[in-house]
Scaffold this active site. Sequence first.
Site, PDB file in Angstrom:
ATOM      1  N   ASP A 115       0.891  -1.323   0.099  1.00 17.76           N
ATOM      2  CA  ASP A 115      -0.046  -0.051   0.079  1.00 17.76           C
ATOM      3  C   ASP A 115       0.862   1.243  -0.041  1.00 17.76           C
ATOM      4  OD1 ASP A 115      -2.242   1.517  -0.093  1.00 17.76           O
ATOM      5  OD2 ASP A 115      -3.357   0.495   1.963  1.00 17.76           O
TER       6      ASP A 115
ATOM      7  N   GLU B  40     -13.759   1.871   0.443  1.00 15.59           N
ATOM      8  CA  GLU B  40     -13.328   2.018   1.892  1.00 15.59           C
ATOM      9  C   GLU B  40     -13.380   3.398   2.122  1.00 15.59           C
ATOM     10  OE1 GLU B  40      -9.063   1.055   0.919  1.00 15.59           O
ATOM     11  OE2 GLU B  40      -8.500   3.336   0.564  1.00 15.59           O
TER      12      GLU B  40
END
Length: 645
Positions: free
Chosen positions: A402, A457
Site C-alpha cells: 500500500d 473504503e
Amino acid sequence: MVRFFIAFLMTLILGEAKAARTESLLSPNGKIKVDITIADSLWFMVSKGDERIISSCSISLQLPKLQAGASPRLKGVKKDHIDETLHNRVPIKNAITSNMASRLTLSFHGNYDVEFRAYDNAVAYRFIIKGKGLTEVMDEKMHLDFLTPLTAHISKTKTGFWTSYESPYTHVSTSDYGADDEMTYLPVLLETQRGTKVLFSESDVRDYPAMFLKGTANHGLKAIFPRSPKEWEPYGDRGFMVTEEHPYISSTSANRSLPWRFLVIGDDAEIASNEMERILGGECEMEDTSWIKPGKVSWDWWNHWTIWNVDFVTGINNDSYRYFIDFASAYGIEYILLDEGWCKDVNDPYTTRDDIVVRQLVEYGQQKGVGVILWLTWLAVERHMDLIEHYANMGVKGLKIDFMDHSDQWMVNFYERVAKECARHKMIVDFHGSFKPAGLEIRYPNVISYEGVLGMEQGRGCHPDNTIWLPFIRNAVGPMDFTPGSMASAQPEDNYGTGSLPMGSGTRAYQMALYVVFESALQMLADSPTRYINEDECTRFIAMVPTTWDETIVLSAKAGNHFVVARRKGKKWFIGAITGGNPQDLAISLDFLKEPGEMQFFQDGVNAHRIAVDYKKGHRHVTPSDTLHLHLSRNGGWCGVVEQK
C-alpha cells in the site's frame, strides 16, 4: 527573368525536400483509419467512418542527441497484419483474447522506429529505439488536438505527481480544461459531439514513468511525465518526497520498445469490453503460473474487526482472525486478509502485536483451506525485501502492498521488483495506493489486482454516481480492487456509517451486483463476518461468484447511466446490472444463452429507493428467446445466475 526562374526553381526543390508524406493504415474491418504525416514533425489523424476523432496528434521523443519525431527522415516503411489468439493466464474478462490488427512500422534515420496499429476498436502507437548501452529519455511529447470540443471524463490530481489515484471524476469540456488546471492521470474517457467514446491509456510501462495529461484550453490534451528521482526521503511511516530530480524522465536501455499509447474508439459497450491493456501488455515472463489462485478474501479493516455474538474480545488478535478463517471456510472463500494493525510498527514487519501470531493463523487456515494475505506499506517492503521469502516460507499466500502513491521510473521499477520477488516465492500481490494497470500483471500474473480507484473504503465518499463510471474508465484498463459487499446498504443521504459500524452506499442488490460487474481476480468481502452470516442467502450468492471468467458480454451500457454485463464460467452465466442516481427500466435479451436454464436472481425491493437494504430474491426458468425486464432503483442493482445443464 532568369533570376526569377532560378528562385522559383529553388522554391520547388526546397519544397520537395520538405514535402509532407502521408502513410495510411486501415483497421481489419476498414472502419478505423490512421493517417500518419511525416513532415517537419511527426503527427497522425484518426477517423472512424466519416467522423474525425483526432484532428492532429503530434508525437516526439527527446533523447540526449536526438529528438525523434522532429524533422524526421524516413528510412523505411513496413506494413503487415497481426492475427493471433492470446490465452490469458489469469482471465479477468475472457479466457482467450483475439489480437487482430493492421500494423505499420516507420523506420527513421537516427536509429528509431515508430510502430502504429489499427484495431477494429482502437489505435495504438509506440516508439522503438535502437541504440547501444544506456540512454536517457529527456522527455516524451504527445499533443492531442480535436476539431471541436469533446467532453472529458477525468480524475484530477490536486497534489501533482504524488497522488493516490482516487479522485472523483470531473466532467469538463476540453475547451474549458486549461493549462493551469490540475493535471489528470490515465485512463481518460473522451466523448465526441456525436456521442462516440474514446478511452485513452497506456500499456507495457516498464522502466519508465506513467503518463499524465494536461489541458490546453484549446480543446486539446498534452502529455506530462514525472522526472526520474535522484534523491528521495521517507515522509512519515509510508510516504516519500522527491528531494532532487534528474533532468530526464527515464534512464533506460537504448535498445528497447517504449510504452504503448492507445485509444479505444467506439460505443459504450465497446469501451467497457475492450482488452487493449491486456493485448499490448507484453508477454508473460513466468514459466509456471499454475500455483496462482484467484478468489475472494474476507477483509478486516473496513468493518473494523466488528464481530458479535461470540465469547471472546474482538479486535486485532488471533481469536478474531480464527473467526474470519472459520467464516471464510464455511462459505468457500479462499483468503483472509490481515490489514493494517497486525504489526506493532508498520515499518517493522517482523514484530507483531502481542495478540497476533501469524504462523498459528497460517497453520489454522491450512487446516480450513483458507490462505492468509498480509498488508504492508511499500516502505516496509523496500526496506525489508527479505520479508517476502520470510513469510512465504511461513506459508503466507500473498501481500497487499500500500501507499506507493507515485508512478515515476523508480516507483514503476519498485512494482516490478516486488512482482518478480513474490513470483519467485509463489506469492500473489495486490497493489493498493497504486496507479492503474499498465501491463505488469500480464508479464507477472501473480500481480492479481490493483486499487487506484475511489472505492468503498472511502465510506460515504464512495457515491454510486461516481462508481457508475468505473466500467467505462478505470476498470476498462484492467483489474480493480474496489472492495465491495456492504450488507448495511444505504441510500447516500442515509450513509452515516461509523468505524465499527460502516455502511456502503447503494442498494443491497447493487452491492451484490458489483461482484459480477467489476473485474478483479481478487475480490474482497468488505463487511463483517457476523453481518454476512446474518444475511446468509446474499452471502452464498456473493461467495459463488467467480473472479475469473471464460467469456464476457456487455448487454447494455451507457456511461454515467447504467451498465449490464453477462459473464460465463463453465456452464453458468452470471448477470450483473448497476445504475447511479437515476432509476432504470431495462429490457435485456437472453439470446447469448446457448440453451435453457434455471435462474436465481436478486433485485431491488419496491422500497429500495428509500430503504436500500430492501431486496427480493427470485427464481425462474429462462430460455434464449426470453427478455429480462429489469427495474433498478436509484443507486440500485440486479444480479443473477443461470445454470445450464
